[in-house]
Motif scaffolding. Structure first.
Motif, PDB file in Angstrom:
ATOM      1  N   PRO A  43       0.838  -1.201   0.000  1.00 54.23           N
ATOM      2  CA  PRO A  43       0.000   0.000   0.000  1.00 54.23           C
ATOM      3  C   PRO A  43       0.872   1.249   0.000  1.00 54.23           C
ATOM      4  CG  PRO A  43      -0.719  -1.565   1.677  1.00 54.23           C
ATOM      5  CD  PRO A  43       0.611  -2.044   1.175  1.00 54.23           C
ATOM      6  N   GLU A  45       2.553   4.802   1.086  1.00 59.06           N
ATOM      7  CA  GLU A  45       2.877   5.413   2.364  1.00 59.06           C
ATOM      8  C   GLU A  45       2.175   6.751   2.467  1.00 59.06           C
ATOM      9  OE1 GLU A  45       7.056   5.715   2.669  1.00 59.06           O
ATOM     10  OE2 GLU A  45       7.425   3.546   2.616  1.00 59.06           O
ATOM     11  N   ASN A  55      -5.260   0.730   3.546  1.00 57.30           N
ATOM     12  CA  ASN A  55      -4.321  -0.394   3.490  1.00 57.30           C
ATOM     13  C   ASN A  55      -4.695  -1.309   2.319  1.00 57.30           C
ATOM     14  OD1 ASN A  55      -2.226  -2.135   4.237  1.00 57.30           O
ATOM     15  ND2 ASN A  55      -3.573  -3.314   5.592  1.00 57.30           N
TER      16      ASN A  55
END
Length: 235
Positions: A43, A45, A55
């Motif tokens: 995923p 950042e 997520n």
């Protein structure tokens, strides 16, 4: 985009994480069946302080033409994104993916027909059906005995999700006396995505005091695909 390193991106739309992950699963299977190596991507950042990051993982692969195909969340907007880069991109927004096979109403008058594009996307249109208008249709001027439904089915075998557009239309004056109901367009709820390996049925509604012997329409399933003309018989 540069001449030597073409890169395209398209926003995708999913109902939620479960729908998105189901789409990834179908892609993983489809790419694997084609012999393409599938890579998992993490995923994104967080890049905006105080804003949580979904997520949602991603996938990427490289096809037989050296084109990298990836689906992931954009790191800034957190929007599901499909990208292609490298090689000679076959999805040209100007020309569009063209058809390799046309049957029925795609090449001659018929009650229904199908077009299969070079990337494996298939569009089936028709037959036109007489229907009894519901109250919402009547609010838009539809009348008993003069209301008709046109079905469009898009089947995706391209190896990547396809974002549909409400791309049905006709040349001015092509269908005298025909009026399309604005509230019953192909995509009244906004954009829709057809995952790899799936089919989606769309419907649009029109009225006509006297139904013509045939309908001339054009349809473009997505920005990536060429528009084609159809001639549908109504009887």
């Amino acid at each position: 985009m540069t001449r030597h390193e073409p890169h395209y991106e398209w926003d995708l739309h999913y109902a939620g994480k479960a729908d998105y992950l189901a789409g990834l699963g179908k892609l993983r299977t489809a790419w694997g069946h084609r012999g393409w190596k599938v890579h998992d991507t993490p995923p994104p950042e967080g890049s905006t302080p105080g804003r949580p990051v979904p997520n949602w993982p991603g996938l990427s692969t490289t096809d037989d033409h050296g084109i990298t195909i990836a689906i992931y969340l954009d790191e800034y907007t957190h929007t599901p994104t499909l990208s292609t880069s490298g090689g000679c991109i076959r999805y040209d927004r100007d020309d569009g993916v063209t058809a390799r096979k046309r049957t029925g109403a795609g090449e001659q008058p018929a009650r229904e027909g199908a077009i299969t594009y070079d990337d494996g996307v298939q569009v089936t249109i028709g037959p036109i059906q007489a229907i009894t208008p519901n109250p919402g249709m009547k609010d838009e001027g539809a009348a008993d005995g003069h209301t008709y439904l046109l079905p469009v089915i898009v089947t995706n075998r391209s190896g990547a999700p396809v974002e549909l557009r409400d791309g049905i239309g006709a040349r001015k004056g092509a269908n005298p006396g025909v009026r399309w109901l604005p509230g019953y367009s192909l995509l009244p709820g906004g954009p829709a995505t057809v995952p790899e390996g799936s089919s989606t049925r769309l419907e649009t509604v029109f009225t006509a005091q006297t139904l013509p012997s045939h309908m001339n329409i054009s349809y473009q399933p997505s920005e990536l695909h060429a528009s084609y003309d159809w001639q549908l018989t109504t009887r």
